[in-house]
Scaffold this motif. Structure first.
Motif, PDB file in Angstrom:
ATOM      1  N   MET A 115       2.897   1.599   1.706  1.00 27.35           N
ATOM      2  CA  MET A 115       4.402   0.379   2.283  1.00 27.35           C
ATOM      3  C   MET A 115       5.605  -0.416   1.104  1.00 27.35           C
ATOM      4  O   MET A 115       6.917  -0.802   0.445  1.00 27.35           O
ATOM      5  CB  MET A 115       4.273  -1.026   2.643  1.00 27.35           C
ATOM      6  CG  MET A 115       5.169  -2.308   3.204  1.00 27.35           C
ATOM      7  SD  MET A 115       4.125  -3.994   4.188  1.00 27.35           S
ATOM      8  CE  MET A 115       5.780  -4.823   4.439  1.00 27.35           C
ATOM      9  N   LEU A 116       4.507  -1.072  -0.326  1.00 31.78           N
ATOM     10  CA  LEU A 116       5.105  -1.403  -1.232  1.00 31.78           C
ATOM     11  C   LEU A 116       6.164   0.076  -1.958  1.00 31.78           C
ATOM     12  O   LEU A 116       6.627  -1.081  -2.793  1.00 31.78           O
ATOM     13  CB  LEU A 116       3.705  -2.139  -2.145  1.00 31.78           C
ATOM     14  CG  LEU A 116       2.727  -2.669  -1.945  1.00 31.78           C
ATOM     15  CD1 LEU A 116       2.152  -3.258  -2.799  1.00 31.78           C
ATOM     16  CD2 LEU A 116       3.856  -4.051  -0.984  1.00 31.78           C
ATOM     17  N   GLU A 117       5.020   1.398  -1.586  1.00 37.20           N
ATOM     18  CA  GLU A 117       5.597   2.518  -2.356  1.00 37.20           C
ATOM     19  C   GLU A 117       7.021   2.378  -1.815  1.00 37.20           C
ATOM     20  O   GLU A 117       8.125   2.957  -2.913  1.00 37.20           O
ATOM     21  CB  GLU A 117       4.861   3.784  -2.614  1.00 37.20           C
ATOM     22  CG  GLU A 117       3.641   3.234  -3.427  1.00 37.20           C
ATOM     23  CD  GLU A 117       3.369   4.499  -2.623  1.00 37.20           C
ATOM     24  OE1 GLU A 117       3.567   5.888  -1.764  1.00 37.20           O
ATOM     25  OE2 GLU A 117       1.680   5.253  -3.322  1.00 37.20           O
ATOM     26  N   CYS A 118       7.630   2.554  -1.364  1.00 36.25           N
ATOM     27  CA  CYS A 118       8.557   2.613  -0.249  1.00 36.25           C
ATOM     28  C   CYS A 118       9.652   1.388   0.252  1.00 36.25           C
ATOM     29  O   CYS A 118      10.929   1.201  -0.222  1.00 36.25           O
ATOM     30  CB  CYS A 118       8.416   2.074   1.385  1.00 36.25           C
ATOM     31  SG  CYS A 118       7.795   4.444   1.864  1.00 36.25           S
ATOM     32  N   LYS A 119       9.490   0.149  -1.264  1.00 37.35           N
ATOM     33  CA  LYS A 119       9.757  -1.121  -1.530  1.00 37.35           C
ATOM     34  C   LYS A 119       9.901  -1.161  -0.821  1.00 37.35           C
ATOM     35  O   LYS A 119      11.636  -2.329  -0.555  1.00 37.35           O
ATOM     36  CB  LYS A 119      11.087  -0.236  -2.473  1.00 37.35           C
ATOM     37  CG  LYS A 119      11.012   0.308  -3.732  1.00 37.35           C
ATOM     38  CD  LYS A 119      11.840   0.666  -4.519  1.00 37.35           C
ATOM     39  CE  LYS A 119      11.403   1.349  -5.522  1.00 37.35           C
ATOM     40  NZ  LYS A 119      10.584   1.126  -6.824  1.00 37.35           N
ATOM     41  N   VAL A 120       9.026  -1.784   0.681  1.00 36.47           N
ATOM     42  CA  VAL A 120      10.182  -3.015   1.217  1.00 36.47           C
ATOM     43  C   VAL A 120       8.646  -4.197   1.491  1.00 36.47           C
ATOM     44  O   VAL A 120       8.244  -4.056   0.631  1.00 36.47           O
ATOM     45  CB  VAL A 120       8.968  -2.735   2.763  1.00 36.47           C
ATOM     46  CG1 VAL A 120       9.256  -3.730   3.834  1.00 36.47           C
ATOM     47  CG2 VAL A 120      10.108  -0.754   2.946  1.00 36.47           C
ATOM     48  N   MET A 121       9.132  -4.648   1.299  1.00 34.71           N
ATOM     49  CA  MET A 121       8.640  -6.321   1.011  1.00 34.71           C
ATOM     50  C   MET A 121       7.896  -7.438   2.281  1.00 34.71           C
ATOM     51  O   MET A 121       7.899  -7.008   2.906  1.00 34.71           O
ATOM     52  CB  MET A 121      10.129  -7.372   0.705  1.00 34.71           C
ATOM     53  CG  MET A 121      10.607  -7.354  -0.757  1.00 34.71           C
ATOM     54  SD  MET A 121       9.772  -6.981  -2.644  1.00 34.71           S
ATOM     55  CE  MET A 121       8.995  -9.244  -2.483  1.00 34.71           C
ATOM     56  N   PRO A 122       6.839  -7.633   1.844  1.00 37.76           N
ATOM     57  CA  PRO A 122       5.787  -8.058   2.528  1.00 37.76           C
ATOM     58  C   PRO A 122       6.180  -9.328   3.099  1.00 37.76           C
ATOM     59  O   PRO A 122       6.878  -9.508   1.961  1.00 37.76           O
ATOM     60  CB  PRO A 122       4.698  -7.844   2.193  1.00 37.76           C
ATOM     61  CG  PRO A 122       4.808  -7.716   0.802  1.00 37.76           C
ATOM     62  CD  PRO A 122       6.389  -7.130   0.612  1.00 37.76           C
ATOM     63  N   ASN A 123       6.176  -9.772   3.921  1.00 41.59           N
ATOM     64  CA  ASN A 123       6.295 -11.354   4.322  1.00 41.59           C
ATOM     65  C   ASN A 123       4.874 -12.091   4.651  1.00 41.59           C
ATOM     66  O   ASN A 123       4.198 -11.623   5.042  1.00 41.59           O
ATOM     67  CB  ASN A 123       7.133 -11.411   5.854  1.00 41.59           C
ATOM     68  CG  ASN A 123       6.575 -11.038   7.174  1.00 41.59           C
ATOM     69  OD1 ASN A 123       5.516 -10.691   7.215  1.00 41.59           O
ATOM     70  ND2 ASN A 123       7.646 -10.435   7.635  1.00 41.59           N
ATOM     71  N   ASN A 124       4.684 -13.266   5.164  1.00 39.37           N
ATOM     72  CA  ASN A 124       3.570 -14.637   5.748  1.00 39.37           C
ATOM     73  C   ASN A 124       2.578 -13.430   6.454  1.00 39.37           C
ATOM     74  O   ASN A 124       1.896 -13.702   7.111  1.00 39.37           O
ATOM     75  CB  ASN A 124       4.300 -15.392   5.905  1.00 39.37           C
ATOM     76  CG  ASN A 124       4.749 -15.429   7.427  1.00 39.37           C
ATOM     77  OD1 ASN A 124       5.921 -15.024   7.727  1.00 39.37           O
ATOM     78  ND2 ASN A 124       4.794 -16.178   8.122  1.00 39.37           N
ATOM     79  N   PHE A 125       3.633 -12.979   7.589  1.00 38.11           N
ATOM     80  CA  PHE A 125       2.977 -11.620   8.936  1.00 38.11           C
ATOM     81  C   PHE A 125       2.337 -10.526   8.074  1.00 38.11           C
ATOM     82  O   PHE A 125       1.410 -10.305   9.078  1.00 38.11           O
ATOM     83  CB  PHE A 125       3.906 -11.498   9.603  1.00 38.11           C
ATOM     84  CG  PHE A 125       4.088 -13.122  10.491  1.00 38.11           C
ATOM     85  CD1 PHE A 125       3.842 -13.056  11.395  1.00 38.11           C
ATOM     86  CD2 PHE A 125       5.893 -12.868  10.582  1.00 38.11           C
ATOM     87  CE1 PHE A 125       4.092 -14.275  11.765  1.00 38.11           C
ATOM     88  CE2 PHE A 125       6.103 -13.733  11.099  1.00 38.11           C
ATOM     89  CZ  PHE A 125       5.325 -13.962  12.339  1.00 38.11           C
ATOM     90  N   THR A 126       2.328 -10.094   7.212  1.00 39.10           N
ATOM     91  CA  THR A 126       1.646  -8.747   6.433  1.00 39.10           C
ATOM     92  C   THR A 126       0.342  -9.280   6.423  1.00 39.10           C
ATOM     93  O   THR A 126      -0.741  -8.494   6.674  1.00 39.10           O
ATOM     94  CB  THR A 126       2.851  -8.749   5.255  1.00 39.10           C
ATOM     95  OG1 THR A 126       4.031  -8.463   5.080  1.00 39.10           O
ATOM     96  CG2 THR A 126       1.698  -6.699   5.011  1.00 39.10           C
TER      97      THR A 126
END
Length: 629
Positions: A115-126
């Motif tokens: 997920m991080l490699e794809c540059k998708v930002m985590p949120n508080n539910f991650t």
């Protein structure tokens, strides 16, 4: 399903796109109502026809059902995910939860990395599912890295993530780190407090748990009170649990079903019937939801406080009986030596189409063992597999060996041990050793005794059993060798203690102890009791006198065993006709059993003693066990 979808047109041109958008809500609602993967796939196929194959909102719902529903299919969710050009944070979070639900713990963390490699930002539910994955997999280093990411991405304010971090560090046994997370929280809730309190308690730091509890400045919720009470109960510190409960009541805190359950467990362990009955009445008057767990706890309390009749009455009046309540009732009857009644409960259970489980037959076989129902026990040992496909486990074999051994069928019991499909554990061999002691089979007992000692080298009771066998045979040199072995290994004998509840107060006595404020009067009463029952035929057990090692050894072990002290105190402090209820941590010895029978006759008292294995109801010079224990 077809009737819902037949009104949705298949897109054929740009002019129809508005109609598609307007009608899309119908199949989306259908996805939410799906109960099986087959239904979902049918809806999914129709949605694809509408041209929404790459819509994150629509496909996100498909992935959510596939990944985390009870009837889901994670592989299907991943196939849908792979077809999305730009899945959003919600979809990544959903797949992470799916990996966690499927116990694919390393994949949970690897997917987060993707997920991080794809540059998708985590949120508080991650983060909460990632933290839970680290807990289950005991991934300490990865857990610390996830902690770092929580802070890096600015979610140190999120209580849900921080509470999960506290739980994670408690799970790792890292209390300092758990406390640091707790101290750095912007805002704490009940979960924050109770997780830390329970963490300290589970690792044996009860004083620190109490300090955290007392540091709560606002009005403590019932959840926090229960965390601390439960900590005391689980640590066998029952007096502190009762004291804290009284403090709670003085602060007008509402007793909920969780506190009621914890306190009933405490009452059960110390035999505090009056306290237990008060809590049961409070449950009834307060309208507390009587779920299966609480109902079972109440049945257990009555059974283990010696009120079998009340347990049966409560059980019969339950409008709904869960499997745990049935099992508890059968187990209660087993403890009281009511084997025939336990079998009748099983038959009633079957008549109401409640399928017995593994525990049901453990309790039933125990009931047969305590009642000498040899043929019935052998029948139900076979029956559980024939009728319900339940393969006998270690506990079932232990009960069967106990059943045969108590009945004197030692060779048959030994044959069962030798033919078990698994290696016998210390419980199974201990049952055979106990039977050897009862029937004074020195040869077999010596072989089994040495094996049991090596399997459980820190259990003093194992050494005592073998030493007693040697003492019966007059092999005093071997008795001395057992004592030396215990000393060399630093094994201490468990001191015998008994508890008696009078006027709502539980008093505890240890063998030969003189710390009670009324010790002088109690010992005088013991001597009076023994003098009185000698005229009724009491003769001190010579076997007990000659043993060089005993679980309740003291200056004069027979006269001042803990239950004799408790009975004497009960006679001093109660009115004629009152039932004396004694709870004892060790098995009743032969001498105390004989003395208790005669005391019940001479003093015209019913005496109920719960020892380590079962109940003894002494009345009119007889015992409910019929000397079979």
């Amino acid at each position: 399903m077809a009737s819902v979808l037949q009104f949705i047109p298949t897109p054929q041109s740009k002019s129809s796109s508005n109609k598609i958008t307007n009608t899309l809500n119908t199949p989306l609602r259908g996805i939410e109502s799906c109960s099986t993967m087959l239904e979902l796939k049918q809806y999914h196929a129709q949605i694809i026809k509408l041209g929404f194959s790459y819509d994150n909102d629509t496909m996100g719902r498909v992935i959510k059902f596939s990944a985390i529903s009870e009837s889901g299919d994670l592989n299907y969710a991943l196939q849908v995910f792979d077809k999305l050009p730009k899945p959003d944070t919600f979809i990544y979070n959903t797949v992470i939860r799916g990996f966690l639900k499927s116990q694919m713990l390393r994949d949970t963390l690897l997917f987060y990395g993707y997920m991080l490699e794809c540059k998708v930002m985590p949120n508080n539910f991650t983060f909460p599912p990632l933290i839970r994955a680290c807990c289950v997999d005991n991934a300490v280093e990865q857990g610390k890295q996830i902690h770092g990411h929580v802070m890096k991405f600015g979610f140190g304010f999120d209580r849900f993530s921080m509470n999960n971090l506290i739980h994670m560090y408690v799970n790792f046994g890292c209390l300092e780190e758990a406390k640091k997370v707790f101290d750095n929280m912007y805002e704490r809730d009940d979960v924050s407090w109770t997780t830390l309190i329970s963490g300290y308690a589970q690792l044996g730091y009860l004083e620190e748990a109490l300090r955290v509890f007392d540091s709560i400045t606002e009005k403590k919720s019932s959840v926090c009170w229960n965390a601390m009470i439960s900590a005391y109960v689980q640590s066998n510190r029952f007096h502190q649990a009762f004291a804290l409960f009284e403090r709670m009541m003085s602060e007008d805190v509402v007793v909920d079903r969780f506190i009621a359950s914890s306190m009933l467990s405490a009452c059960t362990r110390v035999g505090a019937l009056k306290q237990g009955e008060w809590i049961v009445e409070h449950v009834k008057k307060s309208g507390i939801d009587l779920d299966s767990k609480l109902a079972t706890t109440i049945i257990d309390m009555y059974c283990k406080c010696g009120c079998l009749d009340k347990a049966i009455q409560f059980f019969k009046r339950l409008p709904r009986k869960g499997i745990s309540s049935w099992n508890c009732m059968i187990g209660g009857l087993a403890m009281h030596g009511k084997g025939e009644a336990a079998i009748e409960v099983l038959k009633e259970m079957e008549s109401k189409r409640v399928a017995p489980d593994y525990i049901t037959f453990v309790n039933l076989l125990s009931a047969c063992a305590h009642s000498g129902l040899v043929e019935e026990g052998k029948h139900y040992f076979r029956y559980m597999k024939e009728a319900y496909g339940i393969e006998p486990g270690m506990e079932h074999y232990g009960c069967l060996v106990d059943l045969l051994g108590r009945a004197g069928l030692l060779e048959e019991a030994r044959r069962v041990v030798n033919e078990m499909p698994m290696s016998p554990n210390v419980g199974v061999l201990g049952a055979l050793l106990g039977a050897c002691r009862i029937h004074k089979n020195i040869e077999l007992g010596e072989v089994i005794g040495k094996e049991v000692i090596e399997l459980e080298p820190h259990n003093s009771g194992r050494y005592v059993l073998l030493a007693n066998l040697y003492a019966y045979a007059g092999r005093w040199e071997d008795v001395a060798n057992i004592r030396k072995l215990m000393n060399d290994r630093g094994v201490k004998k468990v001191p015998g203690f008994s508890m008696v509840e009078l006027e709502g107060v539980v008093s505890e006595f240890i063998a030969g102890g003189r710390t009670h404020p009324q010790a002088k009067e109690i010992y005088a009463k013991v001597n009076e009791m023994l003098d009185s029952i000698k005229s009724a035929g009491y003769v001190p057990d010579s076997d007990g006198m000659q043993q060089d090692i005993d679980e309740e050894e003291s200056e004069n072990p027979l006269n001042y065993h803990s239950e004799k002290l408790a009975i004497a105190f009960g006679l001093l402090k109660s009115e004629p006709g009152e039932i004396l209820r004694i709870t004892k941590n060790l098995r009743v010895c032969k001498d105390c059993h004989q003395a208790s029978k005669l005391i019940s006759k001479v003093y015209d008292r019913e005496i109920i003693v719960r020892d380590r294995n079962r109940f003894h109801h002494f009345k009119g010079g007889e015992c409910s066990c019929k000397d079979y224990w």
